[in-house]
Design a protein around this motif. Structure first.
Motif, PDB file in Angstrom:
ATOM      1  N   SER A   1     -15.109  17.384  24.935  1.00 47.77           N
ATOM      2  CA  SER A   1     -15.006  16.848  26.299  1.00 47.77           C
ATOM      3  C   SER A   1     -14.667  15.357  26.274  1.00 47.77           C
ATOM      4  O   SER A   1     -13.933  14.871  27.131  1.00 47.77           O
ATOM      5  N   ILE A   2     -15.151  14.625  25.277  1.00 49.08           N
ATOM      6  CA  ILE A   2     -14.795  13.196  25.162  1.00 49.08           C
ATOM      7  C   ILE A   2     -13.289  13.034  24.903  1.00 49.08           C
ATOM      8  O   ILE A   2     -12.611  12.228  25.541  1.00 49.08           O
TER       9      ILE A   2
ATOM     10  N   ASN B   1      -3.982  12.529  18.095  1.00 48.75           N
ATOM     11  CA  ASN B   1      -3.359  11.258  17.688  1.00 48.75           C
ATOM     12  C   ASN B   1      -4.260  10.161  18.212  1.00 48.75           C
ATOM     13  O   ASN B   1      -4.558  10.108  19.406  1.00 48.75           O
ATOM     14  N   LEU B   2      -4.727   9.282  17.329  1.00 50.71           N
ATOM     15  CA  LEU B   2      -5.702   8.264  17.724  1.00 50.71           C
ATOM     16  C   LEU B   2      -5.110   6.873  17.535  1.00 50.71           C
ATOM     17  O   LEU B   2      -4.064   6.717  16.887  1.00 50.71           O
TER      18      LEU B   2
ATOM     19  N   ASN C   1      -7.755   4.894  12.427  1.00 53.81           N
ATOM     20  CA  ASN C   1      -8.677   5.774  11.685  1.00 53.81           C
ATOM     21  C   ASN C   1     -10.119   5.514  12.120  1.00 53.81           C
ATOM     22  O   ASN C   1     -10.931   6.436  12.159  1.00 53.81           O
ATOM     23  N   GLU C   2     -10.415   4.264  12.459  1.00 58.77           N
ATOM     24  CA  GLU C   2     -11.782   3.920  12.910  1.00 58.77           C
ATOM     25  C   GLU C   2     -12.126   4.664  14.197  1.00 58.77           C
ATOM     26  O   GLU C   2     -13.273   5.036  14.420  1.00 58.77           O
ATOM     27  N   GLU C   3     -11.112   4.858  15.040  1.00 59.80           N
ATOM     28  CA  GLU C   3     -11.405   5.516  16.319  1.00 59.80           C
ATOM     29  C   GLU C   3     -11.952   6.931  16.091  1.00 59.80           C
ATOM     30  O   GLU C   3     -12.756   7.436  16.887  1.00 59.80           O
TER      31      GLU C   3
ATOM     32  N   LYS D   1     -10.419  11.274  27.376  1.00 61.91           N
ATOM     33  CA  LYS D   1      -9.571  10.165  26.913  1.00 61.91           C
ATOM     34  C   LYS D   1      -8.092  10.552  26.913  1.00 61.91           C
ATOM     35  O   LYS D   1      -7.245   9.761  26.501  1.00 61.91           O
ATOM     36  N   GLY D   2      -7.818  11.784  27.282  1.00 58.64           N
ATOM     37  CA  GLY D   2      -6.428  12.232  27.332  1.00 58.64           C
ATOM     38  C   GLY D   2      -5.867  12.626  25.973  1.00 58.64           C
ATOM     39  O   GLY D   2      -4.662  12.706  25.779  1.00 58.64           O
TER      40      GLY D   2
END
Ligand SMILES: C=C(OP(=O)(O)O)C(=O)O
Ligand SMILES: [Mg+2]
Length: 436
Positions: free
Chosen positions: A200-201, A220-221, A224-226, A205-206
């Protein structure tokens, strides 16, 4: 007990690639009668990796581009049906070691390249299953030597990257370890709740909630930290405290980023990093985030980097060697002698027999290394690793996460085992991890 039949066929793994399934039938005496026998059949399927170690035992593929783009396994299947079956049918073996050593001898090569580790392991595991059934015991008892059984912490891979997903995340596996639980059943519940919260998070965030090879999300972020940050958010959202209830395990699969003498963030920034630079990243991640296990923090061909990593972090977290050891006792011994890692990843098909896998596990324990039991990215409904984990008291395993049948099959088998063992099995909890 005498082998009455050995048979193999081509079946499919979770990537839709062919793999080897073997059936071994043995003549088991009926209790109270020496003459009347019943045929007992054991069946097993071999998994397949994508980010493989260079020194893994050989997975024999056909190289015929017309069938599965060269990935067919008819050669391995024929080796079981023609060579192994011809040699072993009618023969009696007194133990798992005996049949496995006969298989190793029949192959005759150091890396099982003649018959194929996929052919050999399918027979080895199917024999174990047949023997367990003939002895009227579950597989985890057949594989057990200590009389003690531990339920593992499931390290659930909730974000997939690297070679296991078509996204921009460089590191391959971001796992959650729900260790603050009274049982495996509760631990899995905590993990799945976190997995659902993460979905759900990501949605909010799309980001995509499509999954990668091991069942984790593959968005796709921004970095890498995300990946770590959204997981920590999900742990909170599910009602748990990172570090206290659920910690993190990371497998960046560094060999995939290794180019000659440096690392490349090959999917995001294409940045080049030295071994020292990569170590700095791990050191700062371990200080910032509740990471308790780092697998393949350096590449298989970067033993110097591995040594730096071990010297700096061996007293802080579990450092697991996957590609560098390939579940191979001879290579693990070299690693022990060189003071590399403090834990070994265990994948049956990296070495190719049940016996050698257990030899590696025993060597690890003797030298105060942990064992982290693992699936492959190409899996099937086969649940041997669930039984192996409980049998060897490894205390933790990785077998993907919440929504792919071939991963759930292992969780469900562990739920069955825990149910069956009742109070006689203890949940490993945080102490399963080195330095915790
Ligand atoms: C499970 C892994 O991936 P694969 O099966 O692709 O080697 C791993 O690298 O730990
Ligand atoms: Mg790995």
């Amino acid at each position: 007990m005498k082998i009455s039949k050995i048979y193999a066929r081509e079946v499919l793994d979770s990537r839709g690639n062919p793999t080897v399934e073997a059936e071994v039938s043995i003549e088991a005496p009926i209790k109270g009668s020496k003459k009347i026998v019943r045929n007992i059949k054991g069946r097993s399927i071999v998994p397949s990796g994508a980010s493989t170690g260079e020194l893994e035992a050989v997975e024999l593929r056909d190289n015929d581009p017309k069938r599965y783009g060269g990935k067919g396994v008819s050669l391995a299947v024929n080796n079981v049906n023609k060579i192994i079956a011809n040699q072993f049918t009618g023969k009696e073996f007194n133990s798992q070691q005996e049949i496995d050593h006969a298989l190793i001898h029949l192959d005759g090569t150091p890396n099982k390249s003649k018959l194929g580790a996929n052919a050999i392991l399918a027979v080895s595991m199917a024999y174990a299953r047949a023997m367990a059934a003939a002895l009227d015991m579950p597989l985890y008892r057949y594989l057990n030597k200590s009389g003690k059984f531990t339920m593992p912490v499931p390290c659930m891979n909730v974000i997939n990257g690297g070679k296991h997903a078509d996204n921009n995340v460089d590191f391959q596996e971001f796992m959650i370890a729900p260790h603050n639980a009274p049982s495996f059943k509760e631990s899995i519940r905590m993990g799945e709740e976190t997995f659902h919260a993460l979905k759900s998070i990501l949605n909010k965030k799309g980001y995509s909630t499509g999954v990668g090879d091991e069942g984790g999300f593959a968005p796709n972020l921004k970095s890498n930290e995300e990946a770590v940050e959204v997981i920590l958010e999900a742990i909170h959202k599910a009602g748990y405290t990172p570090g206290k209830d659920i910690s993190l395990c990371i497998d960046p699969a560094s060999s995939e980023m290794w180019e000659d003498d440096h690392y490349v963030l090959f999917k995001s920034t294409k940045e080049k990093i030295s071994s020292e630079g990569l170590l700095k990243i791990w050191d700062s991640w371990i200080q910032q985030y509740p990471i308790i296990l780092l697998e393949d923090g350096m590449a298989e061909n970067d033993w110097e980097g591995w040594k730096l990593l071990t010297d700096q972090l061996k007293n802080k977290v579990e450092l697991t060697g996957d590609d560098i050891f390939c579940t191979n006792p001879a290579i693990l011994q070299k690693g022990i002698d060189a003071g590399i890692a403090n834990s070994v990843l265990i994948k049956l098909n990296q070495i190719g027999t049940v016996t050698e896998t257990i030899d590696t596990i025993e060597m690890a324990y003797k030298n105060n290394y942990n064992c982290f039991i693992s699936h492959r990215s190409g899996e099937t409904e086969d649940t041997t690793i669930a039984d192996l984990t409980v049998a060897t008291n490894a205390g933790h395993l990785k077998t993907g996460s919440g929504c792919r049948g071939e991963r759930i099959a292992k969780f469900n088998q562990l739920l069955r085992i825990e149910d069956e063992l009742g109070k006689s099995a203890k949940f490993a909890g945080l102490k399963a991890f080195k330095n915790q």
